[in-house]
Design a protein around this motif. Structure first.
Motif, PDB file in Angstrom:
ATOM      1  N   GLN A  52       0.841  -1.187   0.000  1.00 20.12           N
ATOM      2  CA  GLN A  52       0.000   0.000   0.000  1.00 20.12           C
ATOM      3  C   GLN A  52       0.885   1.250   0.000  1.00 20.12           C
ATOM      4  O   GLN A  52       2.025   1.215   0.451  1.00 20.12           O
ATOM      5  CB  GLN A  52      -0.905   0.034   1.240  1.00 20.12           C
ATOM      6  N   ALA A  53       0.328   2.351  -0.486  1.00 19.41           N
ATOM      7  CA  ALA A  53       1.043   3.626  -0.465  1.00 19.41           C
ATOM      8  C   ALA A  53       1.162   4.110   0.973  1.00 19.41           C
ATOM      9  O   ALA A  53       0.252   3.939   1.782  1.00 19.41           O
ATOM     10  CB  ALA A  53       0.304   4.658  -1.305  1.00 19.41           C
ATOM     11  N   LEU A  54       2.295   4.699   1.288  1.00 19.74           N
ATOM     12  CA  LEU A  54       2.504   5.256   2.620  1.00 19.74           C
ATOM     13  C   LEU A  54       1.993   6.692   2.664  1.00 19.74           C
ATOM     14  O   LEU A  54       2.057   7.396   1.660  1.00 19.74           O
ATOM     15  CB  LEU A  54       3.998   5.259   2.955  1.00 19.74           C
ATOM     16  N   PRO A  55       1.492   7.135   3.830  1.00 15.80           N
ATOM     17  CA  PRO A  55       1.150   8.560   3.962  1.00 15.80           C
ATOM     18  C   PRO A  55       2.418   9.398   3.761  1.00 15.80           C
ATOM     19  O   PRO A  55       3.527   8.952   4.044  1.00 15.80           O
ATOM     20  CB  PRO A  55       0.644   8.686   5.399  1.00 15.80           C
ATOM     21  N   LEU A  56       2.256  10.619   3.274  1.00 14.96           N
ATOM     22  CA  LEU A  56       3.405  11.434   2.910  1.00 14.96           C
ATOM     23  C   LEU A  56       4.347  11.707   4.079  1.00 14.96           C
ATOM     24  O   LEU A  56       5.570  11.671   3.911  1.00 14.96           O
ATOM     25  CB  LEU A  56       2.943  12.744   2.280  1.00 14.96           C
ATOM     26  N   ASP A  57       3.817  11.965   5.275  1.00 12.12           N
ATOM     27  CA  ASP A  57       4.706  12.221   6.414  1.00 12.12           C
ATOM     28  C   ASP A  57       5.503  10.976   6.781  1.00 12.12           C
ATOM     29  O   ASP A  57       6.686  11.053   7.105  1.00 12.12           O
ATOM     30  CB  ASP A  57       3.924  12.758   7.611  1.00 12.12           C
ATOM     31  N   GLU A  58       4.890   9.799   6.710  1.00 12.63           N
ATOM     32  CA  GLU A  58       5.594   8.546   6.984  1.00 12.63           C
ATOM     33  C   GLU A  58       6.597   8.240   5.874  1.00 12.63           C
ATOM     34  O   GLU A  58       7.692   7.742   6.132  1.00 12.63           O
ATOM     35  CB  GLU A  58       4.592   7.400   7.118  1.00 12.63           C
ATOM     36  N   LEU A  59       6.246   8.548   4.645  1.00 14.68           N
ATOM     37  CA  LEU A  59       7.122   8.301   3.506  1.00 14.68           C
ATOM     38  C   LEU A  59       8.411   9.112   3.615  1.00 14.68           C
ATOM     39  O   LEU A  59       9.508   8.588   3.389  1.00 14.68           O
ATOM     40  CB  LEU A  59       6.412   8.628   2.197  1.00 14.68           C
ATOM     41  N   VAL A  60       8.299  10.372   3.998  1.00 13.27           N
ATOM     42  CA  VAL A  60       9.475  11.224   4.150  1.00 13.27           C
ATOM     43  C   VAL A  60      10.391  10.658   5.228  1.00 13.27           C
ATOM     44  O   VAL A  60      11.614  10.569   5.054  1.00 13.27           O
ATOM     45  CB  VAL A  60       9.061  12.675   4.482  1.00 13.27           C
ATOM     46  N   THR A  61       9.822  10.228   6.345  1.00 11.89           N
ATOM     47  CA  THR A  61      10.616   9.651   7.427  1.00 11.89           C
ATOM     48  C   THR A  61      11.316   8.379   6.978  1.00 11.89           C
ATOM     49  O   THR A  61      12.510   8.193   7.225  1.00 11.89           O
ATOM     50  CB  THR A  61       9.707   9.344   8.636  1.00 11.89           C
ATOM     51  N   GLN A  62      10.589   7.494   6.305  1.00  8.51           N
ATOM     52  CA  GLN A  62      11.167   6.225   5.866  1.00  8.51           C
ATOM     53  C   GLN A  62      12.250   6.424   4.809  1.00  8.51           C
ATOM     54  O   GLN A  62      13.276   5.741   4.834  1.00  8.51           O
ATOM     55  CB  GLN A  62      10.077   5.294   5.333  1.00  8.51           C
ATOM     56  N   LEU A  63      12.053   7.351   3.887  1.00  9.01           N
ATOM     57  CA  LEU A  63      13.077   7.625   2.881  1.00  9.01           C
ATOM     58  C   LEU A  63      14.343   8.171   3.533  1.00  9.01           C
ATOM     59  O   LEU A  63      15.450   7.799   3.153  1.00  9.01           O
ATOM     60  CB  LEU A  63      12.548   8.596   1.826  1.00  9.01           C
ATOM     61  N   GLY A  64      14.177   9.025   4.531  1.00  7.97           N
ATOM     62  CA  GLY A  64      15.341   9.546   5.253  1.00  7.97           C
ATOM     63  C   GLY A  64      16.091   8.446   5.990  1.00  7.97           C
ATOM     64  O   GLY A  64      17.323   8.393   5.977  1.00  7.97           O
ATOM     65  N   MET A  65      15.360   7.541   6.637  1.00 11.56           N
ATOM     66  CA  MET A  65      15.992   6.442   7.359  1.00 11.56           C
ATOM     67  C   MET A  65      16.700   5.492   6.393  1.00 11.56           C
ATOM     68  O   MET A  65      17.824   5.041   6.664  1.00 11.56           O
ATOM     69  CB  MET A  65      14.947   5.697   8.188  1.00 11.56           C
ATOM     70  N   ASN A  66      16.070   5.189   5.269  1.00 16.27           N
ATOM     71  CA  ASN A  66      16.688   4.313   4.280  1.00 16.27           C
ATOM     72  C   ASN A  66      17.913   4.973   3.651  1.00 16.27           C
ATOM     73  O   ASN A  66      18.903   4.297   3.354  1.00 16.27           O
ATOM     74  CB  ASN A  66      15.679   3.915   3.196  1.00 16.27           C
ATOM     75  N   LEU A  67      17.871   6.279   3.438  1.00 15.49           N
ATOM     76  CA  LEU A  67      19.014   6.995   2.897  1.00 15.49           C
ATOM     77  C   LEU A  67      20.186   6.951   3.873  1.00 15.49           C
ATOM     78  O   LEU A  67      21.335   6.771   3.462  1.00 15.49           O
ATOM     79  CB  LEU A  67      18.642   8.441   2.583  1.00 15.49           C
ATOM     80  N   ARG A  68      19.913   7.106   5.158  1.00 10.36           N
ATOM     81  CA  ARG A  68      20.962   7.065   6.170  1.00 10.36           C
ATOM     82  C   ARG A  68      21.634   5.687   6.193  1.00 10.36           C
ATOM     83  O   ARG A  68      22.856   5.572   6.275  1.00 10.36           O
ATOM     84  CB  ARG A  68      20.388   7.388   7.546  1.00 10.36           C
TER      85      ARG A  68
END
Length: 105
Positions: A52-68
């Protein structure tokens, strides 16, 4: 088994997957031009477990964590730890003259 109430104190990393509708491009081809993908909120990423698509606020957090995580993996590959006999030559053992590296050669 330990009981816990409320939210977790640490944010968990969610496994992300490419959106199957847009193949991770965040846009789909319309009749005349490209449109934002509705299936992934125009991000190209979905939850890898629920699909499922993630909510935008959760998506930003997850992308930041994955980038780190990815950045730390890249740094580990750039600076490999030397082991074995080569370690004696690369690291300073400070037993030479004036505290320099002594290799025994």
């Amino acid at each position: 088994m330990r009981k816990s109430h409320g939210q977790s104190f640490k944010k968990q990393v969610i496994k992300l997957a490419e959106c199957p509708a847009c193949q991770g491009r965040a846009v789909v081809q319309g009749v005349f031009h490209e449109l934002a993908c509705e299936a992934c909120n125009a991000s190209g990423w979905i939850d890898g477990w629920t699909r499922q698509a993630l909510p935008l606020d959760e998506l930003v957090t997850q992308l930041g964590m994955n980038l780190r995580v990815a950045t730390s993996q890249i740094e580990q590959l750039r600076n490999p730890q030397v082991t074995g006999p080569e370690e004696l030559y690369q690291s300073s053992n400070r037993i030479g003259a004036g505290g320099t590296n002594f290799t025994g050669d």
